[in-house]
Design a protein around this motif. Structure first.
Motif, mmCIF file in Angstrom:
data_model
loop_
_atom_site.group_PDB
_atom_site.id
_atom_site.type_symbol
_atom_site.label_atom_id
_atom_site.label_comp_id
_atom_site.label_asym_id
_atom_site.label_seq_id
_atom_site.Cartn_x
_atom_site.Cartn_y
_atom_site.Cartn_z
ATOM 1 N N PRO A 92 0.838 -1.202 0.000
ATOM 2 C CA PRO A 92 0.000 0.000 0.000
ATOM 3 C C PRO A 92 0.875 1.255 0.000
ATOM 4 C CG PRO A 92 -0.414 -1.357 1.957
ATOM 5 C CD PRO A 92 0.654 -2.014 1.173
ATOM 6 N N THR A 93 0.340 2.339 -0.498
ATOM 7 C CA THR A 93 1.101 3.588 -0.551
ATOM 8 C C THR A 93 1.121 4.320 0.787
ATOM 9 O OG1 THR A 93 -0.845 4.783 -1.337
ATOM 10 C CG2 THR A 93 0.677 3.925 -3.014
ATOM 11 N N ALA A 94 0.297 3.878 1.721
ATOM 12 C CA ALA A 94 0.237 4.493 3.050
ATOM 13 C C ALA A 94 -0.049 3.401 4.074
ATOM 14 C CB ALA A 94 -0.863 5.550 3.096
ATOM 15 N N GLU A 95 0.094 3.732 5.315
ATOM 16 C CA GLU A 95 -0.249 2.821 6.402
ATOM 17 C C GLU A 95 -1.512 3.345 7.084
ATOM 18 O OE1 GLU A 95 0.975 -0.047 7.020
ATOM 19 O OE2 GLU A 95 2.779 0.020 5.809
ATOM 20 N N PRO A 96 -2.257 2.472 7.773
ATOM 21 C CA PRO A 96 -3.482 2.922 8.438
ATOM 22 C C PRO A 96 -3.212 3.802 9.660
ATOM 23 C CG PRO A 96 -3.100 0.603 8.852
ATOM 24 C CD PRO A 96 -2.060 1.043 7.874
ATOM 25 N N VAL A 97 -1.971 3.822 10.123
ATOM 26 C CA VAL A 97 -1.563 4.650 11.261
ATOM 27 C C VAL A 97 -0.314 5.422 10.842
ATOM 28 C CG1 VAL A 97 -0.668 4.587 13.620
ATOM 29 C CG2 VAL A 97 -2.483 3.016 12.951
ATOM 30 N N THR A 98 -0.294 6.724 11.065
ATOM 31 C CA THR A 98 0.868 7.532 10.708
ATOM 32 C C THR A 98 1.904 7.509 11.831
ATOM 33 O OG1 THR A 98 0.002 9.570 11.668
ATOM 34 C CG2 THR A 98 -0.592 9.097 9.351
ATOM 35 N N LEU A 99 3.117 7.892 11.487
ATOM 36 C CA LEU A 99 4.166 8.014 12.500
ATOM 37 C C LEU A 99 3.776 9.028 13.568
ATOM 38 C CD1 LEU A 99 7.505 7.911 10.488
ATOM 39 C CD2 LEU A 99 6.832 6.413 12.358
ATOM 40 N N THR A 100 3.156 10.108 13.157
ATOM 41 C CA THR A 100 2.725 11.139 14.114
ATOM 42 C C THR A 100 1.720 10.568 15.110
ATOM 43 O OG1 THR A 100 3.097 12.854 12.459
ATOM 44 C CG2 THR A 100 1.671 13.423 14.325
ATOM 45 N N GLU A 101 0.743 9.813 14.614
ATOM 46 C CA GLU A 101 -0.241 9.185 15.512
ATOM 47 C C GLU A 101 0.434 8.217 16.476
ATOM 48 O OE1 GLU A 101 -4.313 8.861 12.898
ATOM 49 O OE2 GLU A 101 -2.600 7.626 12.285
ATOM 50 N N ALA A 102 1.358 7.425 15.962
ATOM 51 C CA ALA A 102 2.053 6.461 16.824
ATOM 52 C C ALA A 102 2.920 7.172 17.855
ATOM 53 C CB ALA A 102 2.896 5.518 15.966
ATOM 54 N N ARG A 103 3.621 8.237 17.444
ATOM 55 C CA ARG A 103 4.430 9.000 18.403
ATOM 56 C C ARG A 103 3.554 9.616 19.492
ATOM 57 N NH1 ARG A 103 6.623 12.708 15.071
ATOM 58 N NH2 ARG A 103 7.634 11.508 13.482
ATOM 59 N N GLN A 104 2.403 10.162 19.110
ATOM 60 C CA GLN A 104 1.490 10.741 20.105
ATOM 61 C C GLN A 104 0.974 9.664 21.052
ATOM 62 O OE1 GLN A 104 -1.399 12.638 17.605
ATOM 63 N NE2 GLN A 104 -0.284 14.575 17.546
ATOM 64 N N PHE A 105 0.599 8.506 20.529
ATOM 65 C CA PHE A 105 0.091 7.410 21.351
ATOM 66 C C PHE A 105 1.145 6.938 22.350
ATOM 67 C CE2 PHE A 105 -1.031 2.897 22.064
ATOM 68 C CZ PHE A 105 -2.361 3.035 22.447
ATOM 69 N N LEU A 106 2.401 6.899 21.907
ATOM 70 C CA LEU A 106 3.501 6.461 22.762
ATOM 71 C C LEU A 106 4.087 7.593 23.608
ATOM 72 C CD1 LEU A 106 5.270 4.171 20.165
ATOM 73 C CD2 LEU A 106 4.414 3.429 22.400
ATOM 74 N N ARG A 107 3.614 8.813 23.369
ATOM 75 C CA ARG A 107 4.117 10.008 24.063
ATOM 76 C C ARG A 107 5.613 10.204 23.821
ATOM 77 N NH1 ARG A 107 0.453 8.445 28.956
ATOM 78 N NH2 ARG A 107 -1.431 9.516 28.337
ATOM 79 N N LEU A 108 6.002 10.080 22.570
ATOM 80 C CA LEU A 108 7.393 10.277 22.171
ATOM 81 C C LEU A 108 7.550 11.687 21.613
ATOM 82 C CD1 LEU A 108 8.139 6.965 20.207
ATOM 83 C CD2 LEU A 108 8.815 7.529 22.547
ATOM 84 N N ASP A 109 8.510 12.420 22.126
ATOM 85 C CA ASP A 109 8.763 13.773 21.635
ATOM 86 C C ASP A 109 9.810 13.797 20.529
ATOM 87 O OD1 ASP A 109 6.942 14.887 23.440
ATOM 88 O OD2 ASP A 109 8.462 15.014 25.019
ATOM 89 N N LEU A 110 10.728 12.852 20.569
ATOM 90 C CA LEU A 110 11.812 12.813 19.594
ATOM 91 C C LEU A 110 11.459 11.878 18.451
ATOM 92 C CD1 LEU A 110 14.781 12.575 22.117
ATOM 93 C CD2 LEU A 110 13.863 14.634 21.021
ATOM 94 N N ASN A 111 12.098 12.117 17.333
ATOM 95 C CA ASN A 111 11.836 11.267 16.174
ATOM 96 C C ASN A 111 13.046 10.403 15.805
ATOM 97 O OD1 ASN A 111 13.496 13.197 15.128
ATOM 98 N ND2 ASN A 111 12.048 13.954 13.606
ATOM 99 N N ASP A 112 13.941 10.166 16.754
ATOM 100 C CA ASP A 112 15.147 9.402 16.461
ATOM 101 C C ASP A 112 14.878 7.909 16.266
ATOM 102 O OD1 ASP A 112 14.529 9.368 19.163
ATOM 103 O OD2 ASP A 112 16.602 9.105 19.807
ATOM 104 N N GLU A 113 13.706 7.419 16.620
ATOM 105 C CA GLU A 113 13.372 6.014 16.413
ATOM 106 C C GLU A 113 12.231 5.841 15.406
ATOM 107 O OE1 GLU A 113 14.376 3.293 19.920
ATOM 108 O OE2 GLU A 113 13.260 4.956 20.833
ATOM 109 N N ASP A 114 12.076 6.820 14.537
ATOM 110 C CA ASP A 114 11.000 6.774 13.539
ATOM 111 C C ASP A 114 11.122 5.590 12.590
ATOM 112 O OD1 ASP A 114 9.716 8.925 14.609
ATOM 113 O OD2 ASP A 114 10.041 10.270 12.909
#
Length: 189
Positions: free
Chosen positions: A9-31
């Motif tokens: 698929p060209t996209a995923e059903p969950v974005t990185l931003t949504e996952a970071r917010q759900f996990l309460r991650l401020d940094l993107n070093d593990e994207d």
């Protein structure tokens, strides 16, 4: 019948931003890791539900047309038939007219019905190819919320509990995730 994935698929059903917010991650070093876990979680949820979440191209390969004129597709939901072809005796693909095949999306599993004239089959194996698009839609918004939530919870679980949790989840989904997927499972007789 052999289903072949033509592209992811060209996209995923969950974005990185949504996952970071759900996990309460401020940094993107593990994207990169998180993106991989989202893809893996989608694949696991698709397998558990028996449904494709985001639109993706597939090819169905058949040896011959079914006697009853109905092809029960192994994928669900089906958005559309893109093209179909039959290989002749020389191995050249002959297009199947769009009117010759009708998609019944309301059936579960979806059906393709033969409704018109078909080219002559010229080889014994892999003589028919039907290209379809399977999935709820092209964007995450088209995916039912419980399935999106299941992907999010599973990816977050794998992120937080790194180690052998993924191998345990391969045997049986966590109960909260299984409960979200249950209403969407395709029944088997």
């Amino acid at each position: 019948m052999t289903p072949l994935a033509l592209a992811p698929p060209t996209a995923e059903p969950v974005t990185l931003t949504e996952a970071r917010q759900f996990l309460r991650l401020d940094l993107n070093d593990e994207d990169d890791l998180l993106a991989t876990l989202i893809t893996a979680a989608r694949l696991m949820i698709e397998a558990a539900a028996g449904r494709c979440l985001i639109e993706q191209p597939w090819r169905i390969v058949l040896d011959r047309w079914p006697g009853n004129g109905e092809i029960r597709l192994p994928l669900s939901p089906i958005a559309r038939i893109e093209a179909a072809r039959v290989y002749d005796v020389l191995g050249a693909p002959q297009p199947v007219a769009a009117a010759a095949l009708t998609l019944d999306r309301s059936a579960d599993p979806p059906l393709v019905r033969v409704t018109g004239e078909l080219p002559e089959i010229g080889r014994n194996h892999g003589a028919i190819e039907i290209d379809i698009v399977a999935g709820y839609g092209a964007t995450a918004a088209a995916v039912p919320a419980p399935l999106r939530q299941a992907v999010l919870i599973l990816a977050a679980r794998w992120f937080e509990e790194r180690g052998d949790v993924a191998s345990r989840d391969a045997r049986a989904l966590p109960s909260a995730v299984a409960a979200l997927v249950a209403p969407f499972r395709r029944g088997r007789l």
